[in-house]
Design a protein around this motif. Structure first.
Motif, PDB file in Angstrom:
ATOM      1  N   ARG A   1      -2.873 -10.404   6.515  1.00 35.25           N
ATOM      2  CA  ARG A   1      -3.343 -10.034   5.473  1.00 35.25           C
ATOM      3  C   ARG A   1      -4.389 -10.799   5.150  1.00 35.25           C
ATOM      4  NH1 ARG A   1      -0.409  -7.686   0.782  1.00 35.25           N
ATOM      5  NH2 ARG A   1      -0.040 -10.696  -0.169  1.00 35.25           N
TER       6      ARG A   1
ATOM      7  N   TRP B   1       7.152   5.376  -0.251  1.00 36.04           N
ATOM      8  CA  TRP B   1       7.559   3.950  -0.031  1.00 36.04           C
ATOM      9  C   TRP B   1       8.889   3.749  -1.610  1.00 36.04           C
ATOM     10  CZ3 TRP B   1       7.346   0.993  -4.560  1.00 36.04           C
ATOM     11  CH2 TRP B   1       5.898   1.900  -5.815  1.00 36.04           C
TER      12      TRP B   1
ATOM     13  N   ASP C   1      11.566   1.552  -3.000  1.00 39.51           N
ATOM     14  CA  ASP C   1      13.039   0.952  -1.624  1.00 39.51           C
ATOM     15  C   ASP C   1      14.130   0.938  -3.283  1.00 39.51           C
ATOM     16  OD1 ASP C   1      14.617  -0.045  -0.441  1.00 39.51           O
ATOM     17  OD2 ASP C   1      13.559  -2.128  -0.153  1.00 39.51           O
TER      18      ASP C   1
ATOM     19  N   TYR D   1      -8.592 -10.633  -3.869  1.00 40.91           N
ATOM     20  CA  TYR D   1      -9.223 -10.044  -3.110  1.00 40.91           C
ATOM     21  C   TYR D   1     -10.300  -8.781  -4.099  1.00 40.91           C
ATOM     22  CZ  TYR D   1      -6.120 -10.297   0.861  1.00 40.91           C
ATOM     23  OH  TYR D   1      -5.552 -10.881   2.189  1.00 40.91           O
TER      24      TYR D   1
ATOM     25  N   GLU E   1       6.475 -16.208  -1.849  1.00 35.01           N
ATOM     26  CA  GLU E   1       6.546 -14.957  -0.885  1.00 35.01           C
ATOM     27  C   GLU E   1       5.517 -13.589  -0.348  1.00 35.01           C
ATOM     28  OE1 GLU E   1       5.482 -14.666  -4.692  1.00 35.01           O
ATOM     29  OE2 GLU E   1       6.914 -16.064  -4.946  1.00 35.01           O
TER      30      GLU E   1
ATOM     31  N   THR F   1       1.473   0.692   3.739  1.00 34.23           N
ATOM     32  CA  THR F   1       2.313   0.418   5.321  1.00 34.23           C
ATOM     33  C   THR F   1       1.947  -0.798   5.531  1.00 34.23           C
ATOM     34  OG1 THR F   1       0.445   1.536   6.424  1.00 34.23           O
ATOM     35  CG2 THR F   1       2.509   2.677   6.004  1.00 34.23           C
TER      36      THR F   1
ATOM     37  N   ARG G   1       9.458  -2.594   3.285  1.00 31.98           N
ATOM     38  CA  ARG G   1      10.013  -2.496   2.805  1.00 31.98           C
ATOM     39  C   ARG G   1      11.647  -2.592   4.299  1.00 31.98           C
ATOM     40  NH1 ARG G   1      12.695   2.992   3.330  1.00 31.98           N
ATOM     41  NH2 ARG G   1      10.552   4.121   1.914  1.00 31.98           N
TER      42      ARG G   1
ATOM     43  N   ARG H   1       4.184 -11.103  -1.357  1.00 28.69           N
ATOM     44  CA  ARG H   1       3.953 -10.170  -2.102  1.00 28.69           C
ATOM     45  C   ARG H   1       3.055  -9.017  -1.585  1.00 28.69           C
ATOM     46  NH1 ARG H   1       1.383 -14.052  -6.539  1.00 28.69           N
ATOM     47  NH2 ARG H   1       2.563 -15.998  -6.489  1.00 28.69           N
ATOM     48  N   LEU H   2       3.829  -8.259  -0.011  1.00 25.94           N
ATOM     49  CA  LEU H   2       3.016  -7.018   0.468  1.00 25.94           C
ATOM     50  C   LEU H   2       3.226  -6.321  -1.106  1.00 25.94           C
ATOM     51  CD1 LEU H   2       4.593  -7.459   3.740  1.00 25.94           C
ATOM     52  CD2 LEU H   2       2.439  -7.761   3.561  1.00 25.94           C
ATOM     53  N   LEU H   3       1.825  -5.207  -0.337  1.00 20.81           N
ATOM     54  CA  LEU H   3       2.768  -4.118  -1.418  1.00 20.81           C
ATOM     55  C   LEU H   3       3.480  -2.681  -0.988  1.00 20.81           C
ATOM     56  CD1 LEU H   3      -2.472  -3.869  -2.493  1.00 20.81           C
ATOM     57  CD2 LEU H   3       0.384  -5.149  -3.100  1.00 20.81           C
ATOM     58  N   PRO H   4       4.312  -2.214  -1.749  1.00 21.47           N
ATOM     59  CA  PRO H   4       5.489  -1.789  -1.634  1.00 21.47           C
ATOM     60  C   PRO H   4       4.983  -0.587  -1.093  1.00 21.47           C
ATOM     61  CG  PRO H   4       5.491  -1.941  -3.954  1.00 21.47           C
ATOM     62  CD  PRO H   4       4.521  -2.993  -3.086  1.00 21.47           C
ATOM     63  N   TRP H   5       3.825   0.238  -1.442  1.00 22.83           N
ATOM     64  CA  TRP H   5       3.705   1.792  -1.580  1.00 22.83           C
ATOM     65  C   TRP H   5       2.496   1.724   0.096  1.00 22.83           C
ATOM     66  CZ3 TRP H   5       2.247  -1.383  -5.938  1.00 22.83           C
ATOM     67  CH2 TRP H   5       1.009  -1.797  -6.545  1.00 22.83           C
TER      68      TRP H   5
ATOM     69  N   TRP I   1       7.106   0.641   6.394  1.00 24.51           N
ATOM     70  CA  TRP I   1       7.056  -0.042   4.640  1.00 24.51           C
ATOM     71  C   TRP I   1       7.245  -1.354   5.125  1.00 24.51           C
ATOM     72  CZ3 TRP I   1       3.860   3.304   2.569  1.00 24.51           C
ATOM     73  CH2 TRP I   1       4.115   5.041   2.587  1.00 24.51           C
TER      74      TRP I   1
END
Lengths: 283, 260
Positions: B143, A275, A277, A184, B82, B90, B129, B84-88, B127
């Motif tokens: 995305r 967030w 985990d 991005y 994968e 939503t 996860r 590769r969503l950003l875990p922090w 989230w």
């Protein structure tokens, strides 16, 4: 049996997650381990109290809990304690903010730019090898005997663990996550703000807590070197006037303030870390 | 049809001396779905990363819509193996990650539409996860698509999923593609996946990666994985893939390496 139980547990977790709103866990703390941990110090304190009350020892150098409590109560009730608490907290606060900010910024710069790292890191590592208390005379000479030198000393103490923690954390950020930012077209500050900082937040909190702990350590040194106000001053005063009960009272205040500052820091960051985990430890 | 991606004389050698790609020429039409298959180590992922601008070639060039690719291009999206969503963030914030230049209102509308399309509307506030593997990869698709890329690159996007989820997502990808008809370049090691999705299938020969074969898939969509014609295509592609894995007849690897 065990397999079935595990499967049931997993289903339960999935069901909660799929239900939409996040499960709001009301967990009552288990007080039993706390009581167990308190047993030994409480027993020792009570024992000493009984020994002194029975006249078996004078308790002049090692005052019993009642005398420490009385000293603390006197300081608090007369209002004498609060300016000292305020002065110390302000010094630690200022030093923590300055040292923490400097540590975060240079840690980010050192991990993001190889040039900055090669240029600055060896020098910083060299400075880190100097026991920070060795700076005291120099700071007193440069910055005077008032607040500036004290805050500077605390900031130095806070800076190094934060700098190291941030740099190590950024260099450990998963390349795959950074690539998402690159796709991005994020770079520089935008990459730091949107990818690197959130990714290192858990490690940053640990680094800041370590830094804060050192800040409390250094404020004692700073106030010990000469102050007319602060909890450290109460220590010096207690030593010079031979009041061990005041010294122990001041130590207790330090412990309490340090614990409260740490809890405040954790509480500040808690919403930003929802967030996570991560392994919950023993669960 | 206009050319969306033009690859000319592309070569990539890694600093450790590994020749990943040598002399790749390919041109992908706008709206085309191109699949790239090949054995492991044939450089198919490297090729995709070069088109995405995540790596720089040693020779040759990639053009997207006429622009030479020198870094990630705004008109190109990428879906990784994968999620590769950003875990922090939503799920909704993840999907809106590439829309930061839009104002909040328009971003919310676009994100809601994208989530609706991938069937994750009710997981917007979850989230990452909390998602299953298939849901997470659908979020990653959303995305990538929410920015309305002209070219969408997919690097073995479904290979980590179970067989049922994989076929479902292949069909779903075609539905999503039908909205704006972006150009898709898909790297896969799954022959069936290539044939279900692609207009053309490129087979790469490994060490160094070169184009070995290009097959046109003349089957109308939606494609029936069990149809006789599909089987014929599968057999043909498998033969090409086997051929690409056979050792070079004229110049064995060792000899090529020594000669160069």
């Amino acid at each position: 049996m065990t397999v079935e139980a595990t499967a049931g547990l997993e289903n339960g977790t999935l069901a909660t997650a799929a239900a939409g709103p996040r499960p709001w866990r009301v967990a009552w703390p288990d007080w039993r381990p706390l009581l167990l941990g308190l047993a030994l110090p409480l027993l020792a304190a009570a024992g000493w109290e009984i020994v002194v009350q029975a006249g078996l020892a004078s308790g002049r150098l090692v005052p019993p809990p009642s005398r420490v409590a009385a000293a603390l109560w006197k300081l608090a009730r007369s209002g004498e304690l609060w300016p000292h608490v305020g002065a110390t907290a302000a010094r630690v606060g200022a030093g923590f903010v300055l040292g923490g900010a400097a540590g975060i910024l240079s840690g980010l710069a050192a991990s993001y730019s190889p040039l900055f790292r090669r240029l600055v890191d060896p020098a910083l590592q060299g400075l880190r090898a100097i026991p920070s208390l060795a700076w005291v005379p120099l700071f007193l000479l440069w910055l005077g005997i008032f607040e500036t030198s004290k805050v500077a000393l605390i900031a130095v103490g806070v800076f190094f663990p934060v700098y190291l923690g941030v740099m190590a954390a950024v260099l450990g950020v998963d390349r795959k996550i950074v690539e998402v930012g690159r796709i991005y077209r994020l770079s520089g500050l935008a990459l730091a703000r949107r990818i690197l900082l959130p990714a290192i937040l858990p490690a940053l909190v640990v680094a800041l807590r370590t830094g804060l702990g050192l800040g409390w350590m250094f404020v004692v040194a700073a106030e010990y070197m000469g102050a007319s106000e602060g909890i450290g001053y109460l220590l010096v005063d207690g030593q010079q006037l031979g009041k061990p009960d005041q010294i122990i009272a001041a130590i207790l205040v330090f412990a309490l303030l340090g614990k409260m500052a740490d809890a405040l820091l954790m509480a500040l960051f808690k919403p930003a870390l929802r967030w996570q985990d991560a392994y919950q430890g023993g669960r | 049809m206009s050319v969306a991606v033009e690859i000319a004389g592309l070569a990539k050698t890694y600093p450790n001396g590994l020749r990943a790609l040598a002399g790749i020429d390919l041109s992908v039409s706008a709206g085309e779905i191109l699949a790239i298959v090949g054995g492991s180590g044939c450089g198919k992922s490297t090729l995709l990363r070069l088109v995405a601008g995540l790596e720089t070639p040693n020779a040759g060039s990639v053009r997207v819509g006429g622009d030479v690719v020198r870094g990630p291009h705004p008109a190109v999206g990428l879906v990784f193996q994968e999620p590769r969503l950003l875990p922090w963030l939503t799920v909704a914030e993840n999907v809106g990650f590439g829309l930061s230049s839009l104002d909040a209102g328009e971003r919310a509308v676009r994100v809601a539409l994208a989530l609706e399309r991938v069937g994750l509307a009710e997981h917007a506030q979850a989230w990452p996860r909390e998602l299953s593997g298939g849901q997470a990869q659908r979020a990653a698709l959303a995305r990538a698509l929410v920015t309305r890329p002209q070219v969408l690159l997919l690097d073995e996007p479904f290979s980590a999923l179970d067989a049922l989820t994989r076929t479902a997502l292949q069909d779903h990808l075609l539905e999503l593609w039908a909205f704006d008809r972006p150009t898709l370049v898909l790297v896969t090691h799954d022959i069936e996946e290539a044939l279900v999705l692609a207009d053309r299938v490129v087979t790469l020969r490994p060490r160094p990666g070169r184009v070995d074969d290009i097959q046109t898939v003349a089957l109308s969509r939606p494609r029936d994985r069990d149809a006789h014609n599909f089987e014929v295509h599968k057999r043909r592609l498998r033969a090409a893939l086997n051929q690409s894995l056979a050792p070079d007849t004229l110049a064995p690897d060792s000899l090529t390496a020594a000669a160069l």
